[in-house]
Design a protein around this motif. Structure first.
Motif, PDB file in Angstrom:
ATOM      1  N   PHE B 230      -0.068   6.987  -2.459  1.00  0.00           N
ATOM      2  CA  PHE B 230       0.685   5.909  -1.816  1.00  0.00           C
ATOM      3  C   PHE B 230       0.908   6.191  -0.331  1.00  0.00           C
ATOM      4  O   PHE B 230       0.951   5.260   0.477  1.00  0.00           O
ATOM      5  CB  PHE B 230       1.986   5.640  -2.585  1.00  0.00           C
ATOM      6  N   ASP B 231       1.019   7.460   0.029  1.00  0.00           N
ATOM      7  CA  ASP B 231       1.096   7.794   1.460  1.00  0.00           C
ATOM      8  C   ASP B 231      -0.190   7.377   2.171  1.00  0.00           C
ATOM      9  O   ASP B 231      -0.164   6.799   3.258  1.00  0.00           O
ATOM     10  CB  ASP B 231       1.322   9.303   1.647  1.00  0.00           C
ATOM     11  N   LYS B 232      -1.325   7.667   1.539  1.00  0.00           N
ATOM     12  CA  LYS B 232      -2.624   7.313   2.136  1.00  0.00           C
ATOM     13  C   LYS B 232      -2.805   5.800   2.197  1.00  0.00           C
ATOM     14  O   LYS B 232      -3.433   5.284   3.122  1.00  0.00           O
ATOM     15  CB  LYS B 232      -3.771   7.922   1.318  1.00  0.00           C
ATOM     16  N   ALA B 233      -2.283   5.119   1.181  1.00  0.00           N
ATOM     17  CA  ALA B 233      -2.372   3.655   1.210  1.00  0.00           C
ATOM     18  C   ALA B 233      -1.582   3.125   2.397  1.00  0.00           C
ATOM     19  O   ALA B 233      -2.024   2.221   3.109  1.00  0.00           O
ATOM     20  CB  ALA B 233      -1.844   3.076  -0.104  1.00  0.00           C
ATOM     21  N   HIS B 234      -0.413   3.720   2.622  1.00  0.00           N
ATOM     22  CA  HIS B 234       0.407   3.352   3.773  1.00  0.00           C
ATOM     23  C   HIS B 234      -0.346   3.562   5.071  1.00  0.00           C
ATOM     24  O   HIS B 234      -0.328   2.722   5.967  1.00  0.00           O
ATOM     25  CB  HIS B 234       1.655   4.246   3.813  1.00  0.00           C
ATOM     26  N   ASP B 252       8.243   5.120 -10.353  1.00  0.00           N
ATOM     27  CA  ASP B 252       8.132   6.171  -9.340  1.00  0.00           C
ATOM     28  C   ASP B 252       9.327   6.106  -8.383  1.00  0.00           C
ATOM     29  O   ASP B 252       9.906   5.045  -8.185  1.00  0.00           O
ATOM     30  CB  ASP B 252       6.805   6.038  -8.569  1.00  0.00           C
ATOM     31  N   PRO B 253       9.675   7.247  -7.789  1.00  0.00           N
ATOM     32  CA  PRO B 253      10.851   7.235  -6.927  1.00  0.00           C
ATOM     33  C   PRO B 253      10.610   6.436  -5.656  1.00  0.00           C
ATOM     34  O   PRO B 253       9.474   6.295  -5.215  1.00  0.00           O
ATOM     35  CB  PRO B 253      11.086   8.726  -6.615  1.00  0.00           C
ATOM     36  N   ASN B 254      11.702   5.949  -5.102  1.00  0.00           N
ATOM     37  CA  ASN B 254      11.656   5.195  -3.854  1.00  0.00           C
ATOM     38  C   ASN B 254      10.634   4.070  -3.927  1.00  0.00           C
ATOM     39  O   ASN B 254       9.629   4.032  -3.229  1.00  0.00           O
ATOM     40  CB  ASN B 254      11.339   6.130  -2.674  1.00  0.00           C
ATOM     41  N   SER B 255      10.901   3.091  -4.782  1.00  0.00           N
ATOM     42  CA  SER B 255       9.899   2.078  -5.108  1.00  0.00           C
ATOM     43  C   SER B 255       9.535   1.191  -3.926  1.00  0.00           C
ATOM     44  O   SER B 255       8.452   0.616  -3.908  1.00  0.00           O
ATOM     45  CB  SER B 255      10.376   1.230  -6.282  1.00  0.00           C
ATOM     46  N   ASN B 256      10.401   1.094  -2.937  1.00  0.00           N
ATOM     47  CA  ASN B 256      10.034   0.262  -1.784  1.00  0.00           C
ATOM     48  C   ASN B 256       8.793   0.815  -1.066  1.00  0.00           C
ATOM     49  O   ASN B 256       7.961   0.074  -0.569  1.00  0.00           O
ATOM     50  CB  ASN B 256      11.213   0.154  -0.811  1.00  0.00           C
ATOM     51  N   HIS B 257       8.709   2.148  -1.050  1.00  0.00           N
ATOM     52  CA  HIS B 257       7.551   2.813  -0.457  1.00  0.00           C
ATOM     53  C   HIS B 257       6.292   2.511  -1.282  1.00  0.00           C
ATOM     54  O   HIS B 257       5.208   2.272  -0.734  1.00  0.00           O
ATOM     55  CB  HIS B 257       7.829   4.311  -0.412  1.00  0.00           C
ATOM     56  N   ILE B 258       6.429   2.507  -2.605  1.00  0.00           N
ATOM     57  CA  ILE B 258       5.298   2.188  -3.484  1.00  0.00           C
ATOM     58  C   ILE B 258       4.853   0.747  -3.255  1.00  0.00           C
ATOM     59  O   ILE B 258       3.665   0.452  -3.105  1.00  0.00           O
ATOM     60  CB  ILE B 258       5.703   2.356  -4.971  1.00  0.00           C
ATOM     61  N   SER B 260       5.187  -1.200  -0.628  1.00  0.00           N
ATOM     62  CA  SER B 260       4.491  -1.478   0.633  1.00  0.00           C
ATOM     63  C   SER B 260       3.124  -0.806   0.656  1.00  0.00           C
ATOM     64  O   SER B 260       2.197  -1.321   1.278  1.00  0.00           O
ATOM     65  CB  SER B 260       5.355  -1.077   1.829  1.00  0.00           C
ATOM     66  N   GLY B 261       2.977   0.312  -0.066  1.00  0.00           N
ATOM     67  CA  GLY B 261       1.661   0.944  -0.183  1.00  0.00           C
ATOM     68  C   GLY B 261       0.686   0.037  -0.911  1.00  0.00           C
ATOM     69  O   GLY B 261      -0.452  -0.177  -0.470  1.00  0.00           O
ATOM     70  N   LEU B 262       1.139  -0.527  -2.033  1.00  0.00           N
ATOM     71  CA  LEU B 262       0.276  -1.430  -2.810  1.00  0.00           C
ATOM     72  C   LEU B 262      -0.099  -2.653  -1.973  1.00  0.00           C
ATOM     73  O   LEU B 262      -1.219  -3.169  -2.044  1.00  0.00           O
ATOM     74  CB  LEU B 262       0.995  -1.875  -4.084  1.00  0.00           C
ATOM     75  N   ASP B 263       0.846  -3.114  -1.188  1.00  0.00           N
ATOM     76  CA  ASP B 263       0.635  -4.283  -0.344  1.00  0.00           C
ATOM     77  C   ASP B 263      -0.502  -4.060   0.651  1.00  0.00           C
ATOM     78  O   ASP B 263      -1.218  -4.986   1.005  1.00  0.00           O
ATOM     79  CB  ASP B 263       1.930  -4.552   0.428  1.00  0.00           C
ATOM     80  N   LYS B 264      -0.649  -2.819   1.094  1.00  0.00           N
ATOM     81  CA  LYS B 264      -1.637  -2.530   2.141  1.00  0.00           C
ATOM     82  C   LYS B 264      -3.048  -2.350   1.597  1.00  0.00           C
ATOM     83  O   LYS B 264      -4.006  -2.303   2.367  1.00  0.00           O
ATOM     84  CB  LYS B 264      -1.226  -1.272   2.896  1.00  0.00           C
ATOM     85  N   LEU B 265      -3.194  -2.200   0.282  1.00  0.00           N
ATOM     86  CA  LEU B 265      -4.537  -1.985  -0.282  1.00  0.00           C
ATOM     87  C   LEU B 265      -5.401  -3.214  -0.062  1.00  0.00           C
ATOM     88  O   LEU B 265      -4.928  -4.347  -0.097  1.00  0.00           O
ATOM     89  CB  LEU B 265      -4.430  -1.716  -1.787  1.00  0.00           C
ATOM     90  N   GLU B 266      -6.697  -2.969   0.131  1.00  0.00           N
ATOM     91  CA  GLU B 266      -7.624  -4.112   0.222  1.00  0.00           C
ATOM     92  C   GLU B 266      -7.904  -4.694  -1.154  1.00  0.00           C
ATOM     93  O   GLU B 266      -8.167  -5.879  -1.293  1.00  0.00           O
ATOM     94  CB  GLU B 266      -8.952  -3.663   0.864  1.00  0.00           C
ATOM     95  N   PHE B 267      -7.893  -3.811  -2.161  1.00  0.00           N
ATOM     96  CA  PHE B 267      -8.255  -4.298  -3.497  1.00  0.00           C
ATOM     97  C   PHE B 267      -7.545  -3.469  -4.559  1.00  0.00           C
ATOM     98  O   PHE B 267      -7.588  -2.239  -4.530  1.00  0.00           O
ATOM     99  CB  PHE B 267      -9.776  -4.199  -3.677  1.00  0.00           C
ATOM    100  N   LEU B 268      -6.886  -4.170  -5.466  1.00  0.00           N
ATOM    101  CA  LEU B 268      -6.145  -3.489  -6.533  1.00  0.00           C
ATOM    102  C   LEU B 268      -6.489  -4.096  -7.887  1.00  0.00           C
ATOM    103  O   LEU B 268      -6.409  -5.309  -8.075  1.00  0.00           O
ATOM    104  CB  LEU B 268      -4.628  -3.614  -6.288  1.00  0.00           C
ATOM    105  N   VAL B 269      -6.895  -3.226  -8.818  1.00  0.00           N
ATOM    106  CA  VAL B 269      -7.131  -3.636 -10.196  1.00  0.00           C
ATOM    107  C   VAL B 269      -6.021  -3.033 -11.046  1.00  0.00           C
ATOM    108  O   VAL B 269      -5.721  -1.842 -10.929  1.00  0.00           O
ATOM    109  CB  VAL B 269      -8.473  -3.098 -10.737  1.00  0.00           C
ATOM    110  N   THR B 278       4.116  -3.900 -10.997  1.00  0.00           N
ATOM    111  CA  THR B 278       2.939  -3.388 -10.296  1.00  0.00           C
ATOM    112  C   THR B 278       1.793  -4.385 -10.363  1.00  0.00           C
ATOM    113  O   THR B 278       1.093  -4.622  -9.365  1.00  0.00           O
ATOM    114  CB  THR B 278       2.502  -2.047 -10.911  1.00  0.00           C
ATOM    115  N   ALA B 279       1.606  -5.005 -11.536  1.00  0.00           N
ATOM    116  CA  ALA B 279       0.487  -5.941 -11.716  1.00  0.00           C
ATOM    117  C   ALA B 279       0.585  -7.118 -10.764  1.00  0.00           C
ATOM    118  O   ALA B 279      -0.426  -7.704 -10.370  1.00  0.00           O
ATOM    119  CB  ALA B 279       0.430  -6.423 -13.168  1.00  0.00           C
ATOM    120  N   GLU B 280       1.804  -7.468 -10.369  1.00  0.00           N
ATOM    121  CA  GLU B 280       1.965  -8.595  -9.451  1.00  0.00           C
ATOM    122  C   GLU B 280       1.229  -8.363  -8.122  1.00  0.00           C
ATOM    123  O   GLU B 280       0.884  -9.307  -7.431  1.00  0.00           O
ATOM    124  CB  GLU B 280       3.452  -8.853  -9.185  1.00  0.00           C
ATOM    125  N   TYR B 281       0.979  -7.104  -7.793  1.00  0.00           N
ATOM    126  CA  TYR B 281       0.272  -6.796  -6.549  1.00  0.00           C
ATOM    127  C   TYR B 281      -1.251  -6.816  -6.713  1.00  0.00           C
ATOM    128  O   TYR B 281      -1.983  -6.638  -5.752  1.00  0.00           O
ATOM    129  CB  TYR B 281       0.692  -5.419  -6.024  1.00  0.00           C
TER     130      TYR B 281
END
Lengths: 352, 522
Positions: B230-234, B252-258, B260-269, B278-281
């Protein structure tokens, strides 16, 4: 190991010292009826259905609490024994609803089985009957105390397996009743809804609420599997009817848990039929998702992942595998990640 | 676990450190309670008055985050009173001198002040544990979910080695693993540093073996652990993810960080049973099949491999293994398994500890690994003759306090865990369970409740430096004054929006057990 030789129904039997007459007979292939006895619970000798005739003894002792002794001569089905069992069954029936046609337990009721075996159709002892209200204050267990025969198996399961001691006998004489502290409904008691009491109940006194009116136990195909919740690894049987899981049951022989389960394993599996289950692939369009076929979804994933791998390299991809999924699924996903995506970026929640 | 659940029956002492067993692993908890009632000594180390604390011979109510001083303090007493197992130390371990030197300063007086445990209880427990022949130690996330989680675990191991409580039935260091198949997922190599069977990706021999078996060239670089992903996704370095059956936004802890990480991905399955947080992302959601809809195996906490059997057809049409296989084939690497048994057989052929296990053998029984050959009976307890590295290595470990402790601004300590009625994120979809336990009831001590002016069922707002949430409360002395306790099962009170993002530097496990919060009545 010290052994004892005795004779049961004319057969010479040799068993370890300390064995009960009931178990000795069982080892010799003779089945003695019992309502309050269960191999994984402490012996009680309450129901008296397992009485046998032992030469030299004045009364008919309960075989589940009588240890073998050398040269014992035991008769498990002598006329006196059979008559005693018939009388016991008649006494039990005197205060037992005979609504077997609609009883949830039909086909799986030990009282009915023994009445059938001993030809007891009705009771010769008409008298008072209980008229307790049926308690179904919770979503898991229905308690119909009119059908309780006071065998105490639920009391012992709660105390000896679960260790909650939430059930015990209350009141005296005809009013004796197995119930919770202060005789309150399960929801108001310390009950943890493990259902271990239901799994030992020989009659329709404790039954599962979810399948009321929906399935008889003899209609089920049982599929033994492993619980999907915590890491203990309990086994249970999924009870399937018409392609649908209806219930979970356990016997005493499972490797880790015996018959014991907790609320999640026995009752929490209904998430599989949640109306929020996803059943088709979904592809995001704009702010929402649209349904797609498996081929469409997998083609899109294959194209996008390949594109990202080609453009940024395999290490731009990561997979989260699942501690809730099978070994086989985990093996495949890590293999996919390492081989197809060319990266070791695969992890799961092992450390959280 | 080094040992087996069944051994609880004949253990003489059970030491529970940071495990609320009757709720998190109920059937193991039942067995502990049965053993205690039959006469086994029960010692519970927990800040909360958990159910087993009520039946314990000794309940050590430590301050959260003081496990190391407690364990060092027990070892201090054991060594001072010469109760250590010198033969075991001599024959099976090394580095004892360093341990001895470190625990020297953990005097009963010092430890009592740090942990809050009375000195006489420290003496009693140290003597009892050291002088009991068959003593089993159990721990779970109460030990690991700290910034010093790895050190906590090694301290537990130190105590067991010091007293020779390893390598025999009825002893051992026994982490009761969380999820049904967390052991198996590790065994299968769903980790960034290993192939199946813990064969290291940086080991050229192992890599060559798997390259040959899988017919592909493989990376020799260590992969990313979850928080790093998630750091790398950020940072924009991680572009795509495939998430199977996990819901990091809630767990996972500190879910806001998770988020925004998911938000930055180009593609999520996301392959899931439900439209989770999580699936909403996701860009594509694949519907997953549940345990009832697939054949397979799970490996439990005592390394017992057991069958999972398909009872009904997969509701989404495909089982998860079929979906992964089809995707791989579409991407030019054909997978052609006819059934999960063939997958298992391939895995077992590459995994020495599973080599002797097959579906045929699992048909009527279960087998505990290591099971190297098809006639090997399996291994109920480990380390009978030697440890994996040969000799057991004592680690000299000092106290490391939690990363974030209560202060004037955030005066309460928040700790988290599981409750009996829920298991992470599937049981909230059980209609029956949800009808009874549908919302969070955070535990608040009566003294704190009086000061805050709140009562059972009142709603409060809980803030940390990372986020805030609303929750109902219950007033109970299960928690000591100054401590709030919450589960993490409910999306309406998303506990991990406020938990600490401090992590253990080695395992990257979040410090879910301690963070500072403030509580306000609404």
């Amino acid at each position: 190991m010290e052994t004892v030789k005795l004779t049961i129904n004319g057969m010479a039997v040799e068993v370890p010292a300390g064995t009960t007459v009931l178990n000795a007979a069982e080892q010799a292939g003779i089945n003695i009826p019992r309502l309050c006895h269960e191999p994984d619970l402490s012996p009680l000798g309450a129901c008296r259905l397992c009485v046998v005739e032992i030469e030299g003894m004045r009364n008919l002792p309960a075989s589940c609490v009588t240890a073998v002794s050398p040269n014992m001569l035991v008769h498990t089905h002598s006329p006196a024994v059979v008559e005693a069992r018939q009388t016991i069954l008649e006494l039990l029936l005197a205060n037992h609803p005979q609504d077997c046609l609609t009883c949830e337990k039909m086909g799986n009721c030990k009282l009915a089985s023994y009445c059938y075996e001993y030809g007891v159709k009705q009771s010769a002892f008409p008298g008072d009957r209980h008229n307790y209200p049926v308690e179904d204050s919770n979503p898991f267990i229905v308690r119909d105390m009119n059908k309780c025969i006071l065998c105490g198996k639920c009391v012992r399961a709660c105390a000896e397996i679960t260790g909650k001691n939430n059930l015990d006998y209350a009141y005296r004489g005809f009013n004796s009743k197995v119930t919770t502290f202060y005789d309150v409904p399960f929801v108001e008691s310390d009950c943890v809804f493990c259902g271990n009491c239901v799994s030992v109940c020989p009659t329709g006194a404790l039954t599962e609420k979810r399948i009321q009116g929906k399935a008889r136990h003899f209609e089920f195909t049982k599929v033994k599997t492993t619980c999907p919740f915590c890491g203990t690894g309990c086994n249970f049987d999924l009870n399937v009817k018409d392609g649908k899981v209806m219930a979970v049951t356990t016997g005493p022989d499972n490797a880790v848990n015996g018959r014991a389960l907790c609320i999640k394993g026995r009752f929490g599996w209904d998430f599989i039929y949640s109306d929020r289950r996803l059943t088709t692939p979904l592809i995001k369009r704009g702010d929402g998702f649209v349904q797609a076929s498996w081929d469409e979804a997998l083609d899109l994933i294959a194209t996008r992942l390949q594109g990202i791998k080609d453009k940024y390299g395999g290490d731009s991809f990561a997979a989260l595998s699942s501690a809730r999924c099978t070994n086989e699924e985990n093996y495949l996903l890590q293999k996919f990640t390492k081989v197809v995506m060319g990266t070791n970026n695969v992890d799961h929640c092992a450390r959280t | 676990m080094t040992n087996s659940i069944g051994e609880i029956d004949h253990a003489e002492l059970l030491l529970l450190v940071g495990t609320n067993t009757t709720e998190a692993h109920p059937i193991v908890g039942y067995k502990m309670r049965q053993a205690a009632r039959k006469g086994a000594k029960l010692i519970v180390v927990d800040p909360r008055r958990i159910e087993l604390a009520e039946e314990a011979d000794y309940w050590l109510r430590i301050q959260p985050g003081t496990d190391i001083p407690l364990l060092n303090g027990l070892m201090h007493i054991i060594i001072k009173e010469n109760l250590q197992n010198s033969t075991f130390i001599e024959e099976r371990t090394e580095n004892y001198a360093a341990l001895k030197e470190t625990v020297e300063k953990y005097t009963p007086d010092y430890v009592s002040r740090l942990t809050g445990v009375p000195e006489e209880n420290l003496y009693a427990v140290a003597r009892l544990y050291a002088t009991t022949d068959k003593a089993m130690t159990f721990y779970t996330l109460g030990i690991t979910e700290h910034v010093c989680g790895t050190n906590n675990v090694m301290s537990v191991a130190n105590l067991a080695m010091l007293t020779g409580h390893l390598g025999r039935p009825g002893t051992g260091v026994n982490p009761i693993r969380g999820q049904n198949n967390v052991q198996g997922a590790c065994d299968m190599g769903a980790l960034p540093n290993v192939f199946p069977g813990y064969q290291r990706v940086i080991d050229p021999t192992a890599r060559e073996k798997f390259e040959k078996a899988w017919g592909a060239s493989l990376s020799g670089d260590m992969g990313l652990m979850i928080p790093e992903m998630f750091d790398k996704a950020h940072a924009g370095d991680l572009k795509a993810m495939y998430i199977l059956g996990e819901n990091p936004v809630l767990t996972d802890p500190n879910s806001n960080h998770i988020r925004s990480g998911l938000d930055k991905l180009e593609f999520l399955v996301v392959q899931e049973l439900f439209l989770t947080e999580t699936a909403e992302y996701a860009d594509v959601i694949l519907p997953a099949a549940s345990f009832a809809e697939t054949d397979g195996t799970f490996t439990n906490t005592e390394r017992r491999v057991q069958r999972v059997r398909k009872a009904i057809e997969p509701l989404p049409g495909l089982a998860n293994w079929q979906a992964i296989m089809d995707l791989s084939t579409k991407m030019g690497y054909p997978m052609n398994y006819r059934n999960p048994e063939e997958i298992f057989a391939e895995m077992a052929s590459l995994t020495p500890s599973y080599a002797g296990i097959s579906y045929a053998r699992l048909e009527n029984s279960s087998i505990q690994w290591p099971c190297p050959t098809s006639n090997h009976p399996g291994t109920p307890f480990l380390h009978a003759q030697a440890f994996t590295r040969g000799k057991g290595l004592f680690q000299a470990i000092e106290h490391i306090p939690p990363a974030e402790m209560p202060d004037q601004e955030y005066p309460f300590l928040l700790s988290t865990g599981r409750i009996l009625y829920h298991y992470n994120v599937t049981t909230p979809y059980s209609a029956a369970i949800q009808s009874m336990w549908s919302e969070e009831y955070a535990e608040v001590n009566p003294e704190d409740a009086a000061r805050l002016g709140v009562d059972y069922g009142d709603q409060v707002k809980v803030y940390s430096r990372r986020g805030e949430l609303l929750t109902k409360i219950q007033v109970t002395d299960r928690v000591p004054p100054g401590v709030i306790w919450m589960s993490f099962h409910y999306k309406d009170s998303p506990t991990n929006a406020i938990t600490s993002d401090a992590i253990d530097p080695i395992t990257k496990t979040g410090e879910y057990k301690v963070c500072a919060v403030k509580v306000e009545k609404i």
